[in-house]
Design a protein around this motif. Structure first.
Motif, PDB file in Angstrom:
ATOM      1  N   ILE A  65       4.876 -18.911 -11.896  1.00  0.00           N
ATOM      2  CA  ILE A  65       3.917 -19.003 -11.810  1.00  0.00           C
ATOM      3  C   ILE A  65       2.827 -18.664 -10.494  1.00  0.00           C
ATOM      4  O   ILE A  65       2.420 -18.185 -10.597  1.00  0.00           O
ATOM      5  CB  ILE A  65       2.791 -20.258 -12.749  1.00  0.00           C
ATOM      6  CG1 ILE A  65       3.185 -20.173 -13.925  1.00  0.00           C
ATOM      7  CG2 ILE A  65       1.660 -19.530 -11.853  1.00  0.00           C
ATOM      8  CD1 ILE A  65       2.313 -21.318 -14.864  1.00  0.00           C
ATOM      9  N   ARG A  91       2.138 -14.206  -9.065  1.00  0.00           N
ATOM     10  CA  ARG A  91       0.814 -14.462  -8.613  1.00  0.00           C
ATOM     11  C   ARG A  91       0.274 -13.167  -8.010  1.00  0.00           C
ATOM     12  O   ARG A  91       0.607 -13.232  -6.526  1.00  0.00           O
ATOM     13  CB  ARG A  91       0.036 -15.392  -7.612  1.00  0.00           C
ATOM     14  CG  ARG A  91      -1.251 -15.338  -7.775  1.00  0.00           C
ATOM     15  CD  ARG A  91      -1.470 -17.184  -7.369  1.00  0.00           C
ATOM     16  NE  ARG A  91      -0.923 -17.163  -6.606  1.00  0.00           N
ATOM     17  CZ  ARG A  91      -1.354 -17.164  -5.223  1.00  0.00           C
ATOM     18  NH1 ARG A  91      -2.537 -17.049  -5.036  1.00  0.00           N
ATOM     19  NH2 ARG A  91      -0.611 -18.146  -3.436  1.00  0.00           N
ATOM     20  N   ASP A 133      -6.657 -17.415 -10.559  1.00  0.00           N
ATOM     21  CA  ASP A 133      -5.285 -17.009 -11.715  1.00  0.00           C
ATOM     22  C   ASP A 133      -5.163 -17.675 -13.436  1.00  0.00           C
ATOM     23  O   ASP A 133      -5.570 -18.487 -13.417  1.00  0.00           O
ATOM     24  CB  ASP A 133      -3.588 -17.730 -11.268  1.00  0.00           C
ATOM     25  CG  ASP A 133      -2.948 -17.679 -11.852  1.00  0.00           C
ATOM     26  OD1 ASP A 133      -2.610 -16.591 -12.569  1.00  0.00           O
ATOM     27  OD2 ASP A 133      -1.870 -17.707 -11.152  1.00  0.00           O
ATOM     28  N   ALA A 144      -3.003 -18.158 -15.500  1.00  0.00           N
ATOM     29  CA  ALA A 144      -1.740 -18.556 -15.915  1.00  0.00           C
ATOM     30  C   ALA A 144      -2.094 -20.559 -15.133  1.00  0.00           C
ATOM     31  O   ALA A 144      -1.181 -21.044 -15.958  1.00  0.00           O
ATOM     32  CB  ALA A 144      -0.311 -18.554 -15.386  1.00  0.00           C
ATOM     33  N   PHE A 160      -0.454 -23.850 -17.095  1.00  0.00           N
ATOM     34  CA  PHE A 160      -0.009 -24.565 -16.617  1.00  0.00           C
ATOM     35  C   PHE A 160      -0.113 -25.849 -16.575  1.00  0.00           C
ATOM     36  O   PHE A 160       0.582 -26.712 -17.303  1.00  0.00           O
ATOM     37  CB  PHE A 160       0.542 -23.922 -15.295  1.00  0.00           C
ATOM     38  CG  PHE A 160       1.640 -25.695 -14.418  1.00  0.00           C
ATOM     39  CD1 PHE A 160       2.910 -25.125 -15.198  1.00  0.00           C
ATOM     40  CD2 PHE A 160       0.954 -25.706 -13.704  1.00  0.00           C
ATOM     41  CE1 PHE A 160       3.905 -25.837 -14.376  1.00  0.00           C
ATOM     42  CE2 PHE A 160       1.672 -27.041 -13.107  1.00  0.00           C
ATOM     43  CZ  PHE A 160       2.830 -26.483 -13.109  1.00  0.00           C
TER      44      PHE A 160
END
Length: 84
Positions: A52, A56, A65, A67, A71
């Protein structure tokens, strides 16, 4: 002896837990066994976190971000399964 076995970091070989226990005692042997297990258990979250981080785009912060919440959810689910 134990020094020759542990002088070099060899990740492909298992830990000499019996030798550690015999040399330093039961409590220290258990500590080494627990740490080895915990490091292995942390490998999937660490790998996902690195992926991740590397994907980015430059110039974006962690706050931007999309994600990161995924996460975070993965981390919570991993922790629940790890503790049980």
């Amino acid at each position: 002896g134990l020094l020759r076995e542990w002088a070099w970091l060899r990740s492909s070989e298992p830990l000499a837990l019996d030798a550690i226990r015999d040399y330093w005692g039961e409590r220290t042997g258990f500590l080494f066994a627990w740490q080895a297990f915990y490091v292995q258990a942390l490998a999937p979250p660490a790998a996902l976190g690195l992926c991740i981080w590397w994907r980015r785009p430059k110039g974006t912060s962690v706050d931007d971000d999309s994600a990161v919440p995924v996460f975070s959810l993965f981390s919570v689910v991993w922790a629940i399964f790890f503790v049980q």
